[in-house]
Scaffold this motif. Sequence first.
Motif, PDB file in Angstrom:
ATOM      1  N   ILE A  97       0.836  -1.207   0.000  1.00 24.69           N
ATOM      2  CA  ILE A  97       0.000   0.000   0.000  1.00 24.69           C
ATOM      3  C   ILE A  97       0.869   1.253   0.000  1.00 24.69           C
ATOM      4  O   ILE A  97       2.034   1.198   0.382  1.00 24.69           O
ATOM      5  CB  ILE A  97      -0.947   0.059   1.230  1.00 24.69           C
ATOM      6  N   LEU A  98       0.270   2.324  -0.440  1.00 23.74           N
ATOM      7  CA  LEU A  98       0.921   3.631  -0.296  1.00 23.74           C
ATOM      8  C   LEU A  98       0.041   4.509   0.578  1.00 23.74           C
ATOM      9  O   LEU A  98      -1.135   4.719   0.275  1.00 23.74           O
ATOM     10  CB  LEU A  98       1.164   4.308  -1.645  1.00 23.74           C
ATOM     11  N   LEU A  99       0.623   4.966   1.674  1.00 21.39           N
ATOM     12  CA  LEU A  99      -0.099   5.814   2.618  1.00 21.39           C
ATOM     13  C   LEU A  99       0.307   7.261   2.392  1.00 21.39           C
ATOM     14  O   LEU A  99       1.492   7.594   2.445  1.00 21.39           O
ATOM     15  CB  LEU A  99       0.268   5.384   4.045  1.00 21.39           C
ATOM     16  N   LYS A 100      -0.675   8.108   2.109  1.00 15.89           N
ATOM     17  CA  LYS A 100      -0.385   9.547   1.960  1.00 15.89           C
ATOM     18  C   LYS A 100      -0.725  10.250   3.264  1.00 15.89           C
ATOM     19  O   LYS A 100      -1.889  10.246   3.691  1.00 15.89           O
ATOM     20  CB  LYS A 100      -1.193  10.138   0.800  1.00 15.89           C
ATOM     21  N   LYS A 117       2.021   8.069  17.282  1.00 13.90           N
ATOM     22  CA  LYS A 117       0.772   7.314  17.043  1.00 13.90           C
ATOM     23  C   LYS A 117       0.680   6.859  15.587  1.00 13.90           C
ATOM     24  O   LYS A 117       0.261   5.745  15.292  1.00 13.90           O
ATOM     25  CB  LYS A 117      -0.433   8.193  17.387  1.00 13.90           C
ATOM     26  N   VAL A 118       1.051   7.758  14.694  1.00 12.92           N
ATOM     27  CA  VAL A 118       1.023   7.407  13.268  1.00 12.92           C
ATOM     28  C   VAL A 118       2.026   6.276  13.008  1.00 12.92           C
ATOM     29  O   VAL A 118       1.722   5.296  12.322  1.00 12.92           O
ATOM     30  CB  VAL A 118       1.352   8.651  12.396  1.00 12.92           C
ATOM     31  N   ALA A 119       3.217   6.410  13.606  1.00 12.12           N
ATOM     32  CA  ALA A 119       4.256   5.385  13.425  1.00 12.12           C
ATOM     33  C   ALA A 119       3.767   4.030  13.955  1.00 12.12           C
ATOM     34  O   ALA A 119       3.990   2.987  13.337  1.00 12.12           O
ATOM     35  CB  ALA A 119       5.534   5.808  14.139  1.00 12.12           C
ATOM     36  N   GLN A 120       3.072   4.060  15.084  1.00 14.03           N
ATOM     37  CA  GLN A 120       2.545   2.833  15.676  1.00 14.03           C
ATOM     38  C   GLN A 120       1.553   2.151  14.715  1.00 14.03           C
ATOM     39  O   GLN A 120       1.579   0.934  14.546  1.00 14.03           O
ATOM     40  CB  GLN A 120       1.855   3.182  17.005  1.00 14.03           C
ATOM     41  N   ALA A 121       0.720   2.964  14.101  1.00  9.52           N
ATOM     42  CA  ALA A 121      -0.273   2.420  13.153  1.00  9.52           C
ATOM     43  C   ALA A 121       0.424   1.806  11.934  1.00  9.52           C
ATOM     44  O   ALA A 121       0.009   0.758  11.418  1.00  9.52           O
ATOM     45  CB  ALA A 121      -1.236   3.529  12.724  1.00  9.52           C
ATOM     46  N   ILE A 122       1.490   2.448  11.488  1.00 12.96           N
ATOM     47  CA  ILE A 122       2.248   1.914  10.343  1.00 12.96           C
ATOM     48  C   ILE A 122       2.932   0.600  10.740  1.00 12.96           C
ATOM     49  O   ILE A 122       2.899  -0.391  10.008  1.00 12.96           O
ATOM     50  CB  ILE A 122       3.286   2.960   9.851  1.00 12.96           C
ATOM     51  N   LYS A 123       3.511   0.613  11.921  1.00 15.24           N
ATOM     52  CA  LYS A 123       4.198  -0.595  12.426  1.00 15.24           C
ATOM     53  C   LYS A 123       3.233  -1.788  12.465  1.00 15.24           C
ATOM     54  O   LYS A 123       3.578  -2.889  12.055  1.00 15.24           O
ATOM     55  CB  LYS A 123       4.739  -0.310  13.843  1.00 15.24           C
ATOM     56  N   GLU A 139      10.177  -5.096  -0.419  1.00 14.59           N
ATOM     57  CA  GLU A 139      10.178  -6.574  -0.406  1.00 14.59           C
ATOM     58  C   GLU A 139      10.861  -7.106   0.851  1.00 14.59           C
ATOM     59  O   GLU A 139      10.496  -8.161   1.360  1.00 14.59           O
ATOM     60  CB  GLU A 139      10.920  -7.109  -1.638  1.00 14.59           C
ATOM     61  N   LYS A 140      11.850  -6.341   1.324  1.00 14.36           N
ATOM     62  CA  LYS A 140      12.566  -6.775   2.537  1.00 14.36           C
ATOM     63  C   LYS A 140      11.821  -6.370   3.810  1.00 14.36           C
ATOM     64  O   LYS A 140      12.335  -6.533   4.914  1.00 14.36           O
ATOM     65  CB  LYS A 140      13.955  -6.150   2.561  1.00 14.36           C
ATOM     66  N   GLY A 141      10.653  -5.776   3.659  1.00 18.00           N
ATOM     67  CA  GLY A 141       9.851  -5.422   4.836  1.00 18.00           C
ATOM     68  C   GLY A 141      10.158  -4.052   5.411  1.00 18.00           C
ATOM     69  O   GLY A 141       9.674  -3.704   6.486  1.00 18.00           O
ATOM     70  N   ARG A 142      10.987  -3.277   4.716  1.00 22.60           N
ATOM     71  CA  ARG A 142      11.287  -1.930   5.208  1.00 22.60           C
ATOM     72  C   ARG A 142      10.172  -0.982   4.800  1.00 22.60           C
ATOM     73  O   ARG A 142       9.618  -1.108   3.712  1.00 22.60           O
ATOM     74  CB  ARG A 142      12.593  -1.422   4.606  1.00 22.60           C
ATOM     75  N   VAL A 143       9.895  -0.050   5.688  1.00 20.06           N
ATOM     76  CA  VAL A 143       8.928   0.999   5.343  1.00 20.06           C
ATOM     77  C   VAL A 143       9.706   2.074   4.583  1.00 20.06           C
ATOM     78  O   VAL A 143      10.747   2.541   5.049  1.00 20.06           O
ATOM     79  CB  VAL A 143       8.285   1.593   6.620  1.00 20.06           C
ATOM     80  N   ASP A 179      -5.325  -0.126   9.823  1.00 19.74           N
ATOM     81  CA  ASP A 179      -5.380  -1.575   9.991  1.00 19.74           C
ATOM     82  C   ASP A 179      -6.716  -2.143   9.509  1.00 19.74           C
ATOM     83  O   ASP A 179      -6.779  -3.225   8.926  1.00 19.74           O
ATOM     84  CB  ASP A 179      -5.141  -1.932  11.462  1.00 19.74           C
ATOM     85  N   ARG A 180      -7.774  -1.384   9.741  1.00 16.31           N
ATOM     86  CA  ARG A 180      -9.102  -1.834   9.285  1.00 16.31           C
ATOM     87  C   ARG A 180      -9.139  -1.943   7.769  1.00 16.31           C
ATOM     88  O   ARG A 180      -9.655  -2.910   7.209  1.00 16.31           O
ATOM     89  CB  ARG A 180     -10.178  -0.858   9.743  1.00 16.31           C
ATOM     90  N   ILE A 181      -8.620  -0.914   7.111  1.00 18.49           N
ATOM     91  CA  ILE A 181      -8.630  -0.923   5.637  1.00 18.49           C
ATOM     92  C   ILE A 181      -7.789  -2.083   5.127  1.00 18.49           C
ATOM     93  O   ILE A 181      -8.198  -2.821   4.223  1.00 18.49           O
ATOM     94  CB  ILE A 181      -8.129   0.436   5.073  1.00 18.49           C
ATOM     95  N   VAL A 182      -6.647  -2.270   5.745  1.00 18.23           N
ATOM     96  CA  VAL A 182      -5.765  -3.370   5.338  1.00 18.23           C
ATOM     97  C   VAL A 182      -6.447  -4.727   5.567  1.00 18.23           C
ATOM     98  O   VAL A 182      -6.215  -5.679   4.829  1.00 18.23           O
ATOM     99  CB  VAL A 182      -4.414  -3.253   6.109  1.00 18.23           C
ATOM    100  N   SER A 183      -7.325  -4.788   6.560  1.00 18.74           N
ATOM    101  CA  SER A 183      -8.064  -6.030   6.824  1.00 18.74           C
ATOM    102  C   SER A 183      -9.213  -6.246   5.850  1.00 18.74           C
ATOM    103  O   SER A 183      -9.928  -7.245   5.933  1.00 18.74           O
ATOM    104  CB  SER A 183      -8.633  -6.021   8.245  1.00 18.74           C
TER     105      SER A 183
END
Length: 248
Positions: free
Chosen positions: A17-20, A41-47, A132-136, A233-237
Amino acid sequence: MPVEGHDAGRAPAFKRILLKLSGESLMGSLDYGTDPERVRKVAQAIKQVSERGVEVAVVVGAGNIFRGMQGVASGMDRATADYMGMLATILNALPLQDALEQMGVHTRVQSALTIAEVAEPYIRRRAMRHLEKGRVVIFAAGTGNPFFTTDTAAALRAVEIHAEAVLMAKNGVEGVYDDDPRTNPEATLLTDITHMDALQRGLKVMDATALSLCMDNRLAIHVFNMDDERNIDRIVSGERVGTLVATS
Ligand code: UDP
């Protein structure tokens, strides 16, 4: 170990995904700049979504620091003012990177303007490898061109890296409405619209250049309220949150 607050049993609906994030979404209740608590908080949601195996790229804006049009209003040349705006996005990318790294998330900042001491240059294939390596991967400096916005950078990078959706974070609103909910209490939330609808009706999804790029590439846009960090997380779900802009 399941991450608290999401449906651990459900496989994510997206691989990439791309988060703006607008500058405003990092500002919290401040009038200017970045609010460290908000950034965390934003970082936590991304994590949280990254830990579910979703590859996350982020484009950051800079409205909390400087927009080119502010400079133009005070008599500056537009291109110069826009370059200032692009530099300001780097000032947002770095605290977000720092917050993520402090939580143990591996990240890279890639900048569309060369600033080698602080960020990698934007290299598409390299960005995809990081993902691909899981890095943000945090994309800074917009498209690198004046007269554009970070919305366009979000659309462009999303198409380039084959993201399956753009997640457009808004603040204070749940998604896209038929009128401005801040001035019209009767405004209703639109849950499903097409790109063409949004363009023709001038709905506040992203600017027209960015929106038409998404339309041409059939890239879905989820517009959601970032005040509730669980929404990512909801959208990703696969849950329906806010507004989905799509063309079948
Ligand atoms: N900008 C630019 N080219 C780009 C992206 C951004 O010139 O490709 C400049 C422009 O001046 C813009 C500023 O950077 O006003 C900050 O970006 P934006 O307004 O998109 O931030 P946001 O509204 O998302 O916080």
